[in-house]
Write a protein that holds these residues in place. Sequence first.
Motif, PDB file in Angstrom:
ATOM      1  N   ILE A  65       0.831  -1.204   0.000  1.00  0.00           N
ATOM      2  CA  ILE A  65       0.000   0.000   0.000  1.00  0.00           C
ATOM      3  C   ILE A  65       0.865   1.253   0.000  1.00  0.00           C
ATOM      4  O   ILE A  65       0.646   2.187  -0.777  1.00  0.00           O
ATOM      5  N   ALA A  66       1.871   1.300   0.884  1.00  0.00           N
ATOM      6  CA  ALA A  66       2.676   2.514   1.053  1.00  0.00           C
ATOM      7  C   ALA A  66       3.903   2.553   0.163  1.00  0.00           C
ATOM      8  O   ALA A  66       4.456   3.624  -0.081  1.00  0.00           O
ATOM      9  N   GLY A  67       4.369   1.370  -0.335  1.00  0.00           N
ATOM     10  CA  GLY A  67       5.622   1.333  -1.053  1.00  0.00           C
ATOM     11  C   GLY A  67       6.800   1.462  -0.096  1.00  0.00           C
ATOM     12  O   GLY A  67       6.628   1.539   1.120  1.00  0.00           O
ATOM     13  N   THR A  68       7.996   1.502  -0.652  1.00  0.00           N
ATOM     14  CA  THR A  68       9.182   1.659   0.190  1.00  0.00           C
ATOM     15  C   THR A  68       9.921   2.958  -0.103  1.00  0.00           C
ATOM     16  O   THR A  68      10.951   3.225   0.496  1.00  0.00           O
ATOM     17  N   GLN A  69       9.390   3.778  -1.017  1.00  0.00           N
ATOM     18  CA  GLN A  69      10.086   5.003  -1.400  1.00  0.00           C
ATOM     19  C   GLN A  69       9.397   6.259  -0.890  1.00  0.00           C
ATOM     20  O   GLN A  69      10.035   7.304  -0.795  1.00  0.00           O
ATOM     21  N   SER A  70       8.113   6.181  -0.573  1.00  0.00           N
ATOM     22  CA  SER A  70       7.406   7.356  -0.071  1.00  0.00           C
ATOM     23  C   SER A  70       7.856   7.651   1.355  1.00  0.00           C
ATOM     24  O   SER A  70       8.407   6.791   2.042  1.00  0.00           O
ATOM     25  N   PRO A  71       7.632   8.879   1.860  1.00  0.00           N
ATOM     26  CA  PRO A  71       8.010   9.194   3.242  1.00  0.00           C
ATOM     27  C   PRO A  71       7.373   8.245   4.251  1.00  0.00           C
ATOM     28  O   PRO A  71       8.038   7.769   5.174  1.00  0.00           O
ATOM     29  N   VAL A  72       6.095   7.935   4.066  1.00  0.00           N
ATOM     30  CA  VAL A  72       5.420   7.001   4.974  1.00  0.00           C
ATOM     31  C   VAL A  72       5.977   5.598   4.790  1.00  0.00           C
ATOM     32  O   VAL A  72       6.215   4.873   5.770  1.00  0.00           O
ATOM     33  N   GLY A  73       6.199   5.197   3.553  1.00  0.00           N
ATOM     34  CA  GLY A  73       6.722   3.861   3.280  1.00  0.00           C
ATOM     35  C   GLY A  73       8.091   3.633   3.890  1.00  0.00           C
ATOM     36  O   GLY A  73       8.386   2.542   4.399  1.00  0.00           O
ATOM     37  N   ARG A  74       8.955   4.655   3.869  1.00  0.00           N
ATOM     38  CA  ARG A  74      10.293   4.497   4.453  1.00  0.00           C
ATOM     39  C   ARG A  74      10.219   4.309   5.961  1.00  0.00           C
ATOM     40  O   ARG A  74      10.944   3.485   6.532  1.00  0.00           O
ATOM     41  N   LYS A  75       9.353   5.067   6.623  1.00  0.00           N
ATOM     42  CA  LYS A  75       9.187   4.897   8.075  1.00  0.00           C
ATOM     43  C   LYS A  75       8.603   3.523   8.393  1.00  0.00           C
ATOM     44  O   LYS A  75       9.053   2.832   9.312  1.00  0.00           O
ATOM     45  N   ALA A  76       7.595   3.126   7.623  1.00  0.00           N
ATOM     46  CA  ALA A  76       6.957   1.827   7.858  1.00  0.00           C
ATOM     47  C   ALA A  76       7.944   0.696   7.631  1.00  0.00           C
ATOM     48  O   ALA A  76       7.977  -0.282   8.390  1.00  0.00           O
ATOM     49  N   LEU A  77       8.762   0.810   6.589  1.00  0.00           N
ATOM     50  CA  LEU A  77       9.729  -0.243   6.285  1.00  0.00           C
ATOM     51  C   LEU A  77      10.686  -0.463   7.445  1.00  0.00           C
ATOM     52  O   LEU A  77      10.982  -1.612   7.815  1.00  0.00           O
ATOM     53  N   ALA A  78      11.172   0.621   8.045  1.00  0.00           N
ATOM     54  CA  ALA A  78      12.113   0.491   9.161  1.00  0.00           C
ATOM     55  C   ALA A  78      11.476  -0.258  10.328  1.00  0.00           C
ATOM     56  O   ALA A  78      12.086  -1.157  10.925  1.00  0.00           O
ATOM     57  N   MET A  79      10.242   0.084  10.651  1.00  0.00           N
ATOM     58  CA  MET A  79       9.574  -0.558  11.782  1.00  0.00           C
ATOM     59  C   MET A  79       9.224  -2.015  11.483  1.00  0.00           C
ATOM     60  O   MET A  79       9.342  -2.887  12.346  1.00  0.00           O
ATOM     61  N   LEU A  80       8.807  -2.282  10.261  1.00  0.00           N
ATOM     62  CA  LEU A  80       8.415  -3.649   9.900  1.00  0.00           C
ATOM     63  C   LEU A  80       9.622  -4.573   9.804  1.00  0.00           C
ATOM     64  O   LEU A  80       9.529  -5.757  10.141  1.00  0.00           O
ATOM     65  N   LEU A  81      10.752  -4.054   9.356  1.00  0.00           N
ATOM     66  CA  LEU A  81      11.960  -4.874   9.308  1.00  0.00           C
ATOM     67  C   LEU A  81      12.352  -5.347  10.697  1.00  0.00           C
ATOM     68  O   LEU A  81      12.739  -6.506  10.893  1.00  0.00           O
ATOM     69  N   LEU A  82      12.270  -4.461  11.684  1.00  0.00           N
ATOM     70  CA  LEU A  82      12.604  -4.849  13.052  1.00  0.00           C
ATOM     71  C   LEU A  82      11.669  -5.949  13.539  1.00  0.00           C
ATOM     72  O   LEU A  82      12.101  -6.914  14.180  1.00  0.00           O
ATOM     73  N   GLU A  83      10.382  -5.820  13.231  1.00  0.00           N
ATOM     74  CA  GLU A  83       9.412  -6.821  13.680  1.00  0.00           C
ATOM     75  C   GLU A  83       9.675  -8.179  13.026  1.00  0.00           C
ATOM     76  O   GLU A  83       9.546  -9.220  13.682  1.00  0.00           O
ATOM     77  N   ASP A  84      10.044  -8.172  11.743  1.00  0.00           N
ATOM     78  CA  ASP A  84      10.354  -9.443  11.078  1.00  0.00           C
ATOM     79  C   ASP A  84      11.589 -10.089  11.696  1.00  0.00           C
ATOM     80  O   ASP A  84      11.660 -11.311  11.847  1.00  0.00           O
ATOM     81  N   ILE A  85      12.579  -9.272  12.044  1.00  0.00           N
ATOM     82  CA  ILE A  85      13.791  -9.801  12.681  1.00  0.00           C
ATOM     83  C   ILE A  85      13.476 -10.339  14.073  1.00  0.00           C
ATOM     84  O   ILE A  85      14.035 -11.349  14.516  1.00  0.00           O
ATOM     85  N   ALA A  86      12.560  -9.669  14.777  1.00  0.00           N
ATOM     86  CA  ALA A  86      12.268 -10.023  16.172  1.00  0.00           C
ATOM     87  C   ALA A  86      11.305 -11.194  16.314  1.00  0.00           C
ATOM     88  O   ALA A  86      11.084 -11.670  17.440  1.00  0.00           O
ATOM     89  N   LEU A  87      10.737 -11.673  15.209  1.00  0.00           N
ATOM     90  CA  LEU A  87       9.690 -12.695  15.300  1.00  0.00           C
ATOM     91  C   LEU A  87      10.166 -13.962  16.016  1.00  0.00           C
ATOM     92  O   LEU A  87       9.498 -14.467  16.931  1.00  0.00           O
ATOM     93  N   VAL A  88      11.322 -14.476  15.611  1.00  0.00           N
ATOM     94  CA  VAL A  88      11.815 -15.719  16.217  1.00  0.00           C
ATOM     95  C   VAL A  88      12.122 -15.545  17.703  1.00  0.00           C
ATOM     96  O   VAL A  88      11.697 -16.359  18.525  1.00  0.00           O
ATOM     97  N   PRO A  89      12.865 -14.487  18.128  1.00  0.00           N
ATOM     98  CA  PRO A  89      13.064 -14.294  19.571  1.00  0.00           C
ATOM     99  C   PRO A  89      11.757 -14.180  20.353  1.00  0.00           C
ATOM    100  O   PRO A  89      11.657 -14.690  21.471  1.00  0.00           O
ATOM    101  N   ILE A  90      10.749 -13.539  19.778  1.00  0.00           N
ATOM    102  CA  ILE A  90       9.459 -13.406  20.469  1.00  0.00           C
ATOM    103  C   ILE A  90       8.860 -14.781  20.727  1.00  0.00           C
ATOM    104  O   ILE A  90       8.396 -15.080  21.839  1.00  0.00           O
ATOM    105  N   ILE A  91       8.856 -15.629  19.706  1.00  0.00           N
ATOM    106  CA  ILE A  91       8.269 -16.967  19.853  1.00  0.00           C
ATOM    107  C   ILE A  91       9.019 -17.775  20.905  1.00  0.00           C
ATOM    108  O   ILE A  91       8.422 -18.462  21.742  1.00  0.00           O
ATOM    109  N   PHE A  92      10.336 -17.690  20.902  1.00  0.00           N
ATOM    110  CA  PHE A  92      11.130 -18.441  21.885  1.00  0.00           C
ATOM    111  C   PHE A  92      10.922 -17.914  23.299  1.00  0.00           C
ATOM    112  O   PHE A  92      10.840 -18.685  24.249  1.00  0.00           O
ATOM    113  N   VAL A  93      10.828 -16.602  23.440  1.00  0.00           N
ATOM    114  CA  VAL A  93      10.607 -16.029  24.778  1.00  0.00           C
ATOM    115  C   VAL A  93       9.244 -16.450  25.320  1.00  0.00           C
ATOM    116  O   VAL A  93       9.106 -16.786  26.504  1.00  0.00           O
TER     117      VAL A  93
END
Length: 589
Positions: free
Chosen positions: A150-178
Amino acid sequence: MAGHLEFNTSMSDALVVLGAAGIVIPAFARARITPVIGFILVGVLVGPFGLGRLVGQIPQLYYITISRPEAIAPFAELGVILLLFEIGLELSFGRLWDMRAQVFGLGAAKLLLSAALLTLVLMGMHHDVPAAAGLGIALALSSTALVLPIAGTQSPVGRKALAMLLLEDIALVPIIFVLGAFGPGGESGTALFDTLVRGAIIVVLMLTLGRFLLPRLFASAARTKSPELFLAFSLLVVIAAALATAGAGLSPIMGALLAGLLIAETDYSREVEALTAPFKGLALGVFLITVGMGIDVFEIWRQFGAIALGVASVLAAKAVVTALLLRMGGASRGIAAEAGLLLASPSETTLIVLSAAAAAGLVGRENAQFWQIVTALGLTLTPLLAMIGRRIASAVDRPQDAPVIDMPSDATGQAVVLGYGRVGRIVGTMLARHDVPWLAIDADPALVTQARAAGVPVVYGNVGNAELLAKLHLESARAVIVTMDEPVLVSRTVRRIRAAHPDLPIIVRARDADHAAELYRAGASDAVPETLESSLQLSEAVLVDMGVAMGPVIASIHEMRDELREAIMKGGGLDEKPRLKAAGLRDRL
């Protein structure tokens, strides 16, 4: 007999999915509504809680319903994997490194603060502390599969969203283990540590071997000139990378992201993106259908008040946290509001975390099912929230201290400049000097305010938004000039405009010859590579300063430009022959 029945079931499910794609995408595109809603509604209709529950009474419905939702689940997961792969293709290791502060700063703050606030809200709903914490961290996740398309990765909103979503994707496995470690009878953190070590080894191996092997392997595939082989090899790389990280205990989507990043560093990234895009769209549609199949309309009706309260609480908590964090980080009010609403819904990974919390004994099965319905409804509302966010952003960030220049209802005779940065300003100045009426569109509110204060016809808007392009009425425009320095967005915009307006002149700024060739394939009337133009200008200056007459120099520069353009349009790039021929050296060599 059993095999025959299974085959019929699979064919029936495939018929429903492909039929949905063939009907939903054109119908919703004609109505200018995102197909996301259409796919989810199809899932509700044909799933086990929709027409599927009537198959026993009306056997004919068997052929238009999905009788085994678990059978199409792998294809839904493939859609998310391909989506993360496409995101990786649009990034690069350099850009990812530049985003590290936002990923691990803004992204971590959004996840942890949203989880903390939701935990408090859930405790107020009479959940005990462990259950509230497990549900809070699950519901704090936001949807990569829906937000980024919806937002893309190049728009101002898309760039902010991408940064936050990348962290969540990285954190998924630690969350499940915790969650597993803190559940009743959970294991210690040793399993998490072992998984992280294995995952780190796999990631290092992928990065090392990928940088060395992928360019050579793709070059070999390209030399065969077989699109089928190139496509098969691209999908093989994606799936192998996803399986490698999954085998190490990490998320498969992390492997897909890494595969995209590695291929983005090669010369074949644009071709891979073009070949895999249709598969991503279809597989993502399957994922959305599975989301819809989890929505029980009758259950929603029975618990309407509680479910509505749950959805509203999640959306409000996450929107407030995200918007406040972005405002504290310096984002405009409009961008903060739009991003807050866009990221307010739960995620497809919320369903995974909810299952893990239930398996660990932190959350009861009934509670988990309730919040799964809330998650599915939240995902369904994401396109609506995105639309509301865009309208709020346009209203809030609309420049107030400048003469009002309304969006034209008739663009007859006007040149429309998309992007009013360094290049766009020069183009606008030249158009004005030759008395050509023009209008510029830019997504930077500060720049728009400054330009309009000076009386320049610039309006605020995100070029990546199809609704904005429709409002410009480009069918009556004299020409469109695309000047942004964002290759993926530029190519997508050119394709969109050309599909809607076959005869409109589209002049585009390109980074280099390869990008120009891609833009010609996308439908550009003329693509101007920056690198070649700077070379031609340098050559002109050299020849004139050396005493060559201005007239022959200008004529030769025009001849050279025409030959280079012809070479790009025919061959998709440059070789030695056009350069040597244009320089008059071919015969001598």
